[in-house]
Design an enzyme around this catalytic site. Structure first.
Site, PDB file in Angstrom:
ATOM      1  N   CYS A 143      -1.315   1.725  -3.183  1.00 14.07           N
ATOM      2  CA  CYS A 143      -2.329   2.780  -3.015  1.00 14.07           C
ATOM      3  C   CYS A 143      -1.754   4.201  -2.926  1.00 14.07           C
ATOM      4  O   CYS A 143      -2.238   5.116  -3.598  1.00 14.07           O
ATOM      5  CB  CYS A 143      -3.129   2.550  -1.737  1.00 14.07           C
ATOM      6  SG  CYS A 143      -3.473   0.836  -1.368  1.00 14.07           S
ATOM      7  N   CYS A 176       0.825  -1.216   0.000  1.00 15.84           N
ATOM      8  CA  CYS A 176       0.000   0.000   0.000  1.00 15.84           C
ATOM      9  C   CYS A 176       0.857   1.263   0.000  1.00 15.84           C
ATOM     10  O   CYS A 176       0.681   2.147  -0.830  1.00 15.84           O
ATOM     11  CB  CYS A 176      -0.931  -0.018   1.215  1.00 15.84           C
ATOM     12  SG  CYS A 176      -1.790   1.544   1.440  1.00 15.84           S
ATOM     13  N   GLU A 236     -25.984  15.668  -4.049  1.00 11.08           N
ATOM     14  CA  GLU A 236     -27.398  15.878  -3.678  1.00 11.08           C
ATOM     15  C   GLU A 236     -28.332  14.974  -4.498  1.00 11.08           C
ATOM     16  O   GLU A 236     -29.443  14.670  -4.090  1.00 11.08           O
ATOM     17  CB  GLU A 236     -27.805  17.344  -3.805  1.00 11.08           C
ATOM     18  CG  GLU A 236     -27.849  17.880  -5.206  1.00 11.08           C
ATOM     19  CD  GLU A 236     -28.181  19.383  -5.234  1.00 11.08           C
ATOM     20  OE1 GLU A 236     -29.239  19.770  -4.713  1.00 11.08           O
ATOM     21  OE2 GLU A 236     -27.364  20.157  -5.778  1.00 11.08           O
ATOM     22  N   LYS A 275       0.330   5.434  -5.997  1.00  8.31           N
ATOM     23  CA  LYS A 275      -0.666   5.451  -7.092  1.00  8.31           C
ATOM     24  C   LYS A 275      -1.535   6.714  -6.991  1.00  8.31           C
ATOM     25  O   LYS A 275      -1.748   7.416  -7.978  1.00  8.31           O
ATOM     26  CB  LYS A 275      -1.523   4.187  -6.988  1.00  8.31           C
ATOM     27  CG  LYS A 275      -2.624   3.988  -8.023  1.00  8.31           C
ATOM     28  CD  LYS A 275      -3.937   4.679  -7.722  1.00  8.31           C
ATOM     29  CE  LYS A 275      -4.557   4.397  -6.403  1.00  8.31           C
ATOM     30  NZ  LYS A 275      -5.133   3.103  -6.201  1.00  8.31           N
ATOM     31  N   GLU A 279      -6.643   1.921 -13.469  1.00  8.60           N
ATOM     32  CA  GLU A 279      -6.093   3.125 -12.836  1.00  8.60           C
ATOM     33  C   GLU A 279      -4.842   3.602 -13.566  1.00  8.60           C
ATOM     34  O   GLU A 279      -4.677   4.803 -13.840  1.00  8.60           O
ATOM     35  CB  GLU A 279      -5.786   2.845 -11.364  1.00  8.60           C
ATOM     36  CG  GLU A 279      -7.062   2.676 -10.542  1.00  8.60           C
ATOM     37  CD  GLU A 279      -6.838   2.428  -9.065  1.00  8.60           C
ATOM     38  OE1 GLU A 279      -7.783   2.608  -8.284  1.00  8.60           O
ATOM     39  OE2 GLU A 279      -5.714   2.045  -8.674  1.00  8.60           O
ATOM     40  N   HIS A 295     -26.753  21.678  -1.282  1.00  7.32           N
ATOM     41  CA  HIS A 295     -26.885  22.283  -2.597  1.00  7.32           C
ATOM     42  C   HIS A 295     -25.901  23.432  -2.779  1.00  7.32           C
ATOM     43  O   HIS A 295     -25.701  24.190  -1.849  1.00  7.32           O
ATOM     44  CB  HIS A 295     -28.321  22.817  -2.743  1.00  7.32           C
ATOM     45  CG  HIS A 295     -28.600  23.376  -4.105  1.00  7.32           C
ATOM     46  ND1 HIS A 295     -28.735  22.582  -5.218  1.00  7.32           N
ATOM     47  CD2 HIS A 295     -28.752  24.658  -4.503  1.00  7.32           C
ATOM     48  CE1 HIS A 295     -28.966  23.354  -6.261  1.00  7.32           C
ATOM     49  NE2 HIS A 295     -28.972  24.616  -5.860  1.00  7.32           N
ATOM     50  N   TYR A 330      -8.618  -3.257 -11.261  1.00  9.43           N
ATOM     51  CA  TYR A 330      -8.291  -1.966 -10.637  1.00  9.43           C
ATOM     52  C   TYR A 330      -6.977  -1.392 -11.189  1.00  9.43           C
ATOM     53  O   TYR A 330      -6.908  -0.237 -11.574  1.00  9.43           O
ATOM     54  CB  TYR A 330      -8.040  -2.163  -9.144  1.00  9.43           C
ATOM     55  CG  TYR A 330      -9.231  -2.319  -8.240  1.00  9.43           C
ATOM     56  CD1 TYR A 330      -9.720  -1.235  -7.520  1.00  9.43           C
ATOM     57  CD2 TYR A 330      -9.820  -3.553  -8.035  1.00  9.43           C
ATOM     58  CE1 TYR A 330     -10.765  -1.377  -6.625  1.00  9.43           C
ATOM     59  CE2 TYR A 330     -10.856  -3.709  -7.141  1.00  9.43           C
ATOM     60  CZ  TYR A 330     -11.329  -2.621  -6.435  1.00  9.43           C
ATOM     61  OH  TYR A 330     -12.361  -2.777  -5.551  1.00  9.43           O
TER      62      TYR A 330
END
Ligand code: NDP
Length: 461
Positions: A48, A43, A443, A51, A184, A438, A180
Site C-alpha cells: 500500500c 503494506c 455534492e 504503491k 493500479e 459547493h 487491484y
C-alpha cells in the site's frame, strides 16, 4: 507466574502482527515478535505505502499537461526512476523504524528471524536455532504473490514485489490480472511513461466491483493509451534479444520489456510447522479460524492475509484489536467484516462501499439507483477528457443506502466518509437532507433527488 517464556509470541511483523504485539505488550504482557524480512510487512514495505507514493509520482505528467489550461507554462519535464526509488526507500526505512520503535517502547522483544512452530506452545527462531515457548501464539505471516509456476516462462516474469525495485523503468510492460494490483500498476507505469498492456481472463476488469465502475475505468484507461485485453491470458513467456515475448491464448505475440504477474496472493503458510502444532489450513493454505480469529488449536490465533478473509491492511489491524479485546480484556469481540469501504488507486480512482448494483439486485426485491455522470470542474479549463461517475444503490423497501460507488478524483477519500454513512445505516432521505458542499464533486452525492432507474427482481426497469 507463567511457565512459558512469553505470554504472547507473534510470528510476522506486518500490520496485524505488530499491532497485536505492541498493544499486548503495552498491557503489561511479556511479548516476543519475529519477522523474517522487514518490520511493517507487505503494506509498508512492498504494498500500500510504496504503491501510493508511486501513484503520486505517476500523476505529475497529467498535472503538467493540465496546467496549461490554467495559464501556466511549464518547462520541459523529465522523470528519474532511480530518484523516485531512492526517495521511496528512504521513506519506507523511516516507517519501518517507527514500527520497531513502537514495539520497543512497549517493551516487546523484537527478533529479526524467520520463526516456525515446533508444537502448540514452542517456536523455533530459525536464525539462531533457539526455541522459545509461549502461552498464546499469533500467526500473522501474511501472503505473497502467486508466481503461477504452471505458466511456461513464469520465472522470467516479475511480481509486485520486484516492481518496487526495478533497476530501470522499462519502455513497455505487460501486466497479467484484472484485480487491484494489476489495475493500479497499469496506471502507475502508464503515468510514468511506460507503454502498458493489461491482459485479463474475464469479460471486464475488477470482477468484484460495480459494473459501471469497471466499465468506466476500463474506458478511461484505454482513452489514456493503456491497452486492455479481456478474455485472454498469457500462455507462454520467452526471452528475445530485446526483451520478452508473451504468447497469448488468442494468439497475440506481445514483445515487451517486462512481464508482471498480478494473479492474486497466497497465504505464507508453507513450512511454518502448522501440522506439527495441529493448526488446520484450507485448500489454499490459509489458516482456518473461527469468528474470533482462533485456529483449530485453542491457544493459537491467526490474523490478516494468512487467514484469507479480506486481504486489506485495516482489516488485519481490526482483527488484531479484536484479538486483544477477546484474549486480554475479557471482552470477546468478533471482527466485523461487513461494509468495508475500499479504494482502487487507479487513475481515475475507484472508491466503493457496500453492494454493487448486481449483488444488491440479487439480495433485494426492488432497488432505486441514483447515478450521475459528469465532467469534473477541474477538467473544464484543462480540457482533459474525463468523467466522474457516482452511484447510490438504495433498497426501495426501507430506503437504506446499501451501496455507494465513485469513479473519479479523490474517490478513495470520499469512500471513507461514505463508509461511515452506510455503517450508520443512513437512508437516502438522510442524504437528501444533507446540505451540499459547493462547488465540489462530492455534492453530487446529496443532490441526486430522483432515481435514474429502478431494478426489480434483478432487472432494470
Ligand atoms: P485480486 O484478487 O484483486 O486479483 C487477482 C486477479 O488475478 C483477478 O483479476 C483474477 O481474475 C486473476 N486471476 C487469478 N487467477 C488467475 C489465473 N489462474 N489466470 C488468470 N487470471 C487469474 O488480487 P491482487 O493480486 O490484485 O491483490 C491481492 C489482494 O491485495 C487484493 O485482493 C486486495 O484485497 C489487496 N490489495 C488491495 C489494494 C487496495 O486496497 N487498494 C491494492 C492492492 C492489493 P478473476 O477476477 O477472474 O478471478
Amino acid at each position: 507466574m507463567s511457565s512459558y517464556d512469553y505470554d504472547l509470541f507473534v510470528i510476522g511483523g506486518g500490520s496485524g502482527g505488530v499491532r497485536s504485539a505492541r498493544v499486548a505488550a503495552s498491557l503489561g504482557k511479556k511479548v516476543g515478535i519475529a519477522e523474517e524480512y522487514r518490520y511493517g510487512g507487505t503494506c509498508v514495505i512492498r504494498g500500500c505505502v510504496p504503491k501510493k507514493l508511486f501513484v503520486y509520482a505517476s500523476q505529475y505528467h497529467e498535472h503538467f499537461e493540465d496546467a496549461a489550461g490554467y495559464g501556466w507554462t511549464v518547462g520541459e519535464s523529465k522523470f528519474d526512476w532511480k530518484k523516485l526509488i531512492e526517495a521511496k526507500d528512504k521513506e519506507i526505512a523511516r516507517l519501518e523504524g517507527l514500527y520497531r520503535k513502537g514495539l520497543d517502547n512497549a517493551k516487546a522483544d523484537i527478533f529479526d528471524t524467520r520463526a516456525e512452530l515446533i508444537d502448540a506452545n514452542t517456536i523455533r527462531l530459525v536464525k539462531t536455532g533457539k526455541t522459545v515457548t509461549a502461552d498464546k501464539i499469533v500467526i500473522a505471516v501474511g501472503g505473497s504473490p502467486n508466481h503461477h509456476s504452471a505458466l511456461p516462462g513464469y520465472e522470467l516474469c516479475i511480481s509486485s514485489n520486484e516492481a518496487f525495485h526495478l533497476e530501470e523503468l522499462p519502455k513497455s510492460i505487460l501486466i497479467a490480472g484484472g484485480g487491484y494490483i494489476a489495475v493500479e500498476f497499469a496506471n502507475i507505469f502508464h503515468g510514468l511513461g511506460v507503454d502498458v498492456t493489461l491482459i485479463y481472463r474475464g469479460a471486464e476488469i475488477l470482477s468484484r466491483f460495480d459494473q459501471d465502475m469497471r466499465r468506466g475505468l476500463h474506458e478511461a484507461m484505454e482513452q489514456k493509451g493503456i491497452r486492455v485485453l479481456c478474455h485472454d491470458v498469457i500462455e507462454e513467456v520467452t526471452k528475445t534479444e530485446a526483451g520478452l515475448r508473451a504468447r497469448t491464448m488468442k494468439g497475440e505475440m506481445l514483445d515487451v520489456g517486462v512481464v508482471m504477474l498480478a494473479l492474486g496472493r497466497d497465504p505464507n503458510t508453507k513450512n511454518l510447522g502448522l501440522e506439527a502444532a495441529g493448526v488446520k489450513t484450507d485448500g489454499r493454505g490459509a489458516i482456518v479460524v473461527d469468528d474470533y480469529s482462533r485456529s483449530s488449536v485453542p491457544n493459537i490465533y491467526a490474523l490478516g492475509d494468512v487467514t484469507d478473509r479480506v486481504q486489506l491492511t485495516p482489516v488485519a489491524i481490526h482483527e488484531a484489536m479484536c484479538f486483544i479485546e477477546t484474549v486480554y480484556k475479557n471482552n470477546p469481540t468478533k471482527p466485523d467484516h461487513d461494509l468495508i469501504a475500499t479504494a482502487v488507486f487507479s487513475q481515475p480512482e475507484i472508491g466503493t462501499v457496500g453492494l454493487s448494483e448486481e449483488d444488491a439486485g440479487k439480495r433485494f426485491k426492488e432497488l432505486e439507483v441514483y447515478r450521475a455522470e459528469f465532467r469534473p470542474m477541474k477538467a473544464t479549463l484543462s480540457g482533459r477528457k474525463e468523467k466522474t461517475i457516482m452511484k447510490l444503490i438504495v433498497n426501495a423497501e426501507d430506503r437504506k443506502v446499501v451501496g455507494a460507488h465513485i469513479l473519479g478524483h479523490d474517490a478513495g477519500e470520499m469512500a471513507q466518509i461514505l463508509g461511515i454513512t452506510l455503517k450508520a445505516g443512513c437512508t437516502k432521505d438522510d442524504f437528501d437532507r444533507t446540505m451540499a458542499v459547493h462547488p465540489t464533486a462530492a455534492e453530487e452525492l446529496v443532490t441526486m433527488y430522483s432515481p435514474s432507474y429502478r431494478v426489480i427482481d434483478g432487472q432494470r426497469v
